[in-house]
Write a protein that holds these residues in place. Structure first.
Motif, mmCIF file in Angstrom:
data_model
loop_
_atom_site.group_PDB
_atom_site.id
_atom_site.type_symbol
_atom_site.label_atom_id
_atom_site.label_comp_id
_atom_site.label_asym_id
_atom_site.label_seq_id
_atom_site.Cartn_x
_atom_site.Cartn_y
_atom_site.Cartn_z
ATOM 1 N N TYR A 14 -18.846 -17.601 30.923
ATOM 2 C CA TYR A 14 -17.380 -17.745 30.766
ATOM 3 C C TYR A 14 -16.970 -17.657 29.375
ATOM 4 C CZ TYR A 14 -17.325 -19.464 35.955
ATOM 5 O OH TYR A 14 -17.144 -19.542 36.934
ATOM 6 N N SER A 17 -16.841 -13.987 28.656
ATOM 7 C CA SER A 17 -15.537 -13.464 29.044
ATOM 8 C C SER A 17 -14.334 -13.540 27.972
ATOM 9 C CB SER A 17 -15.198 -13.947 30.558
ATOM 10 O OG SER A 17 -16.036 -13.735 31.519
ATOM 11 N N THR A 66 -11.365 -21.040 32.512
ATOM 12 C CA THR A 66 -11.481 -19.712 31.817
ATOM 13 C C THR A 66 -10.430 -18.679 32.426
ATOM 14 O OG1 THR A 66 -13.991 -20.024 31.829
ATOM 15 C CG2 THR A 66 -13.177 -17.845 31.667
ATOM 16 N N CYS A 67 -10.091 -18.775 33.586
ATOM 17 C CA CYS A 67 -8.812 -17.980 34.261
ATOM 18 C C CYS A 67 -7.684 -18.288 33.397
ATOM 19 C CB CYS A 67 -8.840 -18.322 35.770
ATOM 20 S SG CYS A 67 -8.547 -19.749 36.206
ATOM 21 N N LEU A 70 -7.963 -16.855 30.071
ATOM 22 C CA LEU A 70 -7.792 -15.551 29.990
ATOM 23 C C LEU A 70 -6.438 -15.050 30.201
ATOM 24 C CD1 LEU A 70 -11.036 -14.214 31.843
ATOM 25 C CD2 LEU A 70 -10.546 -14.003 29.143
ATOM 26 N N MET A 97 -11.776 -12.967 40.619
ATOM 27 C CA MET A 97 -12.106 -14.016 39.910
ATOM 28 C C MET A 97 -12.317 -15.361 40.527
ATOM 29 S SD MET A 97 -9.433 -12.983 36.897
ATOM 30 C CE MET A 97 -9.677 -14.211 35.611
ATOM 31 N N ASP A 101 -15.980 -17.378 40.737
ATOM 32 C CA ASP A 101 -15.932 -18.861 40.550
ATOM 33 C C ASP A 101 -16.567 -19.570 41.755
ATOM 34 O OD1 ASP A 101 -14.844 -18.912 37.835
ATOM 35 O OD2 ASP A 101 -12.655 -19.241 38.841
ATOM 36 N N TYR A 105 -20.768 -17.269 41.074
ATOM 37 C CA TYR A 105 -21.555 -17.996 39.997
ATOM 38 C C TYR A 105 -22.634 -19.055 40.384
ATOM 39 C CZ TYR A 105 -21.990 -20.594 35.730
ATOM 40 O OH TYR A 105 -22.577 -21.444 34.658
ATOM 41 N N TYR A 166 -14.752 -10.929 33.868
ATOM 42 C CA TYR A 166 -15.387 -11.932 34.503
ATOM 43 C C TYR A 166 -16.303 -11.637 35.166
ATOM 44 C CZ TYR A 166 -13.199 -16.530 35.903
ATOM 45 O OH TYR A 166 -12.760 -17.793 35.886
#
Ligand SMILES: N[C@@H](CCC(=O)N[C@@H](CS)C(=O)NCC(=O)O)C(=O)O
Length: 208
Positions: A14, A17, A66-67, A70, A97, A101, A105, A166
């Motif tokens: 993460y 990214s 993280t989303c 970003l 994404m 997640d 992941y 990602y």
């Protein structure tokens, strides 16, 4: 001048990214490492109550997930260049994404990568049963991405998006394991996408 600090270890998918986007947009920032193999400090938990990485701090404002990081950075540093302009493209990007997640992941990183790369580096024996359970889960997640991505040459067409940023760090770790062949056996478009994107300069620059 805006002061941007990214907290997290350079080896985190993460964190990678986010660093890739900061590199793509030539955004000056500090990277403050966080030891994710020890207990998080109270100071860090005050920034991220769940103790995960990364955290982004912008002029004292704290952001995690993280989303969200970003999305924010693409708006303020990328002029939305890394987000498709059409609603369906935006939805596909966020769908990929979310698949990463929620479904990729854990089998790909928490199990296959940890068991194949981290455990042996600490003189342990990989848990083969856990790996065998994780492989079909990773296959299903990659198959779901393959079904909605064009990979021509990027996941959603001619322009790189946050979805590529990602997925690339996750594929990199998988590509270092013997399970890469099996988990991508039924995803030829993703295999071609990986070959086309893995040498992207911003990606190579953040692999320290
Ligand atoms: N939902 C979080 C997930 C972040 C995450 O799982 N980060 C991993 C490293 S890649 C982590 O913090 N692992 C340490 C731990 O779980 O204690 C996000 O999107 O930022």
């Amino acid at each position: 001048m805006t002061q941007i600090t990214l907290y997290g270890p350079a080896l985190s998918t993460y964190v990678r990214s986010v660093r890739m986007l900061l590199t793509e947009t030539n955004t000056p920032h500090d990277l403050q490492t966080v030891d994710i193999f020890s207990e998080r400090s109270q100071e860090y938990l005050a920034k991220h109550p769940f103790g995960k990485v990364p955290v982004l701090e912008v002029d004292g404002e704290i952001l995690y997930e993280t989303c969200a990081i970003l999305d924010y950075l693409d708006a303020v540093t990328g002029n939305h260049t890394f987000t498709p302009s059409e609603p369906i493209g935006q939805a596909r990007m966020r769908q990929i994404m979310a698949i990463i997640d929620n479904y990729l992941y854990s089998p790909a990183i928490s199990v296959i990568t940890i068991q194949r790369l981290i455990v042996p580096s600490q003189n342990g024996q990989p848990d083969e049963a856990a790996i065998q359970t994780a492989v079909p889960k990773a296959q299903t997640a990659l198959g779901a991405i393959e079904a909605i991505a064009s990979c021509n040459p990027y996941l959603l067409g001619s322009d790189i998006t946050l979805a590529d940023l990602y997925l690339m760090p996750v594929l990199l770790y998988l590509s270092k394991t013997p399970e890469m062949e099996t988990v991508t056996a039924n995803t030829p478009k993703l295999k071609a996408w990986w070959k086309a994107t893995e040498q992207r300069p911003s990606f190579l620059q953040i692999l320290d």
